[in-house]
Design a protein around this motif. Structure first.
Motif, mmCIF file in Angstrom:
data_model
loop_
_atom_site.group_PDB
_atom_site.id
_atom_site.type_symbol
_atom_site.label_atom_id
_atom_site.label_comp_id
_atom_site.label_asym_id
_atom_site.label_seq_id
_atom_site.Cartn_x
_atom_site.Cartn_y
_atom_site.Cartn_z
ATOM 1 N N HIS A 112 44.719 -3.547 74.644
ATOM 2 C CA HIS A 112 45.481 -4.430 73.737
ATOM 3 C C HIS A 112 45.721 -5.795 74.383
ATOM 4 N N GLU A 113 45.987 -5.805 75.678
ATOM 5 C CA GLU A 113 46.161 -7.082 76.382
ATOM 6 C C GLU A 113 44.856 -7.880 76.408
ATOM 7 N N ILE A 114 43.740 -7.184 76.592
ATOM 8 C CA ILE A 114 42.433 -7.855 76.587
ATOM 9 C C ILE A 114 42.179 -8.479 75.224
ATOM 10 N N PHE A 115 42.450 -7.731 74.156
ATOM 11 C CA PHE A 115 42.239 -8.255 72.799
ATOM 12 C C PHE A 115 43.138 -9.456 72.515
ATOM 13 N N ALA A 116 44.288 -9.508 73.155
ATOM 14 C CA ALA A 116 45.224 -10.613 72.937
ATOM 15 C C ALA A 116 44.819 -11.876 73.697
ATOM 16 N N LEU A 117 43.860 -11.774 74.615
ATOM 17 C CA LEU A 117 43.466 -12.943 75.415
ATOM 18 C C LEU A 117 42.883 -14.050 74.556
ATOM 19 N N ASN A 118 41.951 -13.681 73.688
ATOM 20 C CA ASN A 118 41.385 -14.659 72.755
ATOM 21 C C ASN A 118 40.702 -13.941 71.593
ATOM 22 N N ASP A 119 40.251 -14.684 70.620
ATOM 23 C CA ASP A 119 39.664 -14.097 69.414
ATOM 24 C C ASP A 119 38.317 -13.426 69.681
ATOM 25 N N HIS A 120 37.663 -13.831 70.728
ATOM 26 C CA HIS A 120 36.316 -13.345 71.042
ATOM 27 C C HIS A 120 36.327 -11.968 71.702
ATOM 28 N N ALA A 121 37.429 -11.578 72.310
ATOM 29 C CA ALA A 121 37.481 -10.362 73.119
ATOM 30 C C ALA A 121 37.195 -9.094 72.318
ATOM 31 N N LYS A 122 37.773 -8.979 71.140
ATOM 32 C CA LYS A 122 37.575 -7.764 70.338
ATOM 33 C C LYS A 122 36.126 -7.638 69.879
ATOM 34 N N ALA A 123 35.525 -8.742 69.468
ATOM 35 C CA ALA A 123 34.116 -8.722 69.058
ATOM 36 C C ALA A 123 33.221 -8.376 70.247
ATOM 37 N N LEU A 124 33.550 -8.913 71.402
ATOM 38 C CA LEU A 124 32.791 -8.614 72.627
ATOM 39 C C LEU A 124 32.888 -7.123 72.960
ATOM 40 N N TYR A 125 34.074 -6.571 72.830
ATOM 41 C CA TYR A 125 34.304 -5.152 73.094
ATOM 42 C C TYR A 125 33.454 -4.288 72.158
ATOM 43 N N THR A 126 33.528 -4.562 70.875
ATOM 44 C CA THR A 126 32.785 -3.786 69.877
ATOM 45 C C THR A 126 31.281 -3.894 70.100
ATOM 46 N N ASN A 127 30.823 -5.103 70.370
ATOM 47 C CA ASN A 127 29.396 -5.338 70.606
ATOM 48 C C ASN A 127 28.906 -4.553 71.827
ATOM 49 N N HIS A 128 29.634 -4.640 72.924
ATOM 50 C CA HIS A 128 29.226 -3.934 74.131
ATOM 51 C C HIS A 128 29.375 -2.421 73.981
ATOM 52 N N GLN A 129 30.322 -1.986 73.190
ATOM 53 C CA GLN A 129 30.491 -0.550 72.970
ATOM 54 C C GLN A 129 29.235 0.025 72.319
ATOM 55 N N GLU A 130 28.736 -0.656 71.306
ATOM 56 C CA GLU A 130 27.522 -0.212 70.621
ATOM 57 C C GLU A 130 26.312 -0.278 71.557
ATOM 58 N N LYS A 131 26.190 -1.387 72.287
ATOM 59 C CA LYS A 131 25.050 -1.542 73.193
ATOM 60 C C LYS A 131 25.082 -0.521 74.326
#
Length: 141
Positions: A112-131
């Protein structure tokens, strides 16, 4: 009037630099917290089971590995902290859930803290999770 504009511009620039510096320090703190959490898990798990996940994460870590995280270019990198958290999620999800309930709660707070860092973090997380899942499925066992 020109002095006021220059002073305002300088003040805004300094404020921006402090803000950016604070962001990188927060990323570093989260990476350190993830490292401590991983070290807390290590005596109770077999890391060789997670070789493929570790290999995927190591592709994005410069000059070292996620298990021996060094250098400011890694510790203050948003992508590395996202991948670090993904690795920990993968490990905790594949171990006995009850044994690591406290660690799972800690990790959810870090995410949750990572997602709060900036708007890009959640998309980065989801993208890397799939990859990462695709990478692990494509690796021979």
């Amino acid at each position: 009037m020109s002095y006021v504009n220059k002073h305002l511009a300088r003040t805004l620039e300094q404020q921006h630099k402090r803000s950016v510096r604070g962001l990188f320090l927060k990323i570093q703190d989260l990476n350190n917290a993830c490292t401590l959490l991983r070290k807390r898990l290590e005596p109770h798990i077999d890391l060789t089971v997670y070789k493929n996940a570790i290999d995927y994460v190591n592709q994005f870590v410069s000059h070292t590995t996620i298990l021996n995280l060094k250098f400011i270019t890694n510790t203050q990198n948003l992508e590395v902290v996202v991948l670090h958290s993904l690795l920990l999620v993968h490990i905790i999800e594949n171990e006995d859930a009850y044994s690591f309930k406290y660690e799972h709660t800690l990790l959810q707070g870090y995410i949750h803290e990572i997602f709060a860092l900036n708007d890009h973090a959640k998309a980065l997380y989801t993208n890397h999770q799939e990859k990462m899942l695709h990478y692990m499925e494509s690796q021979p066992t």
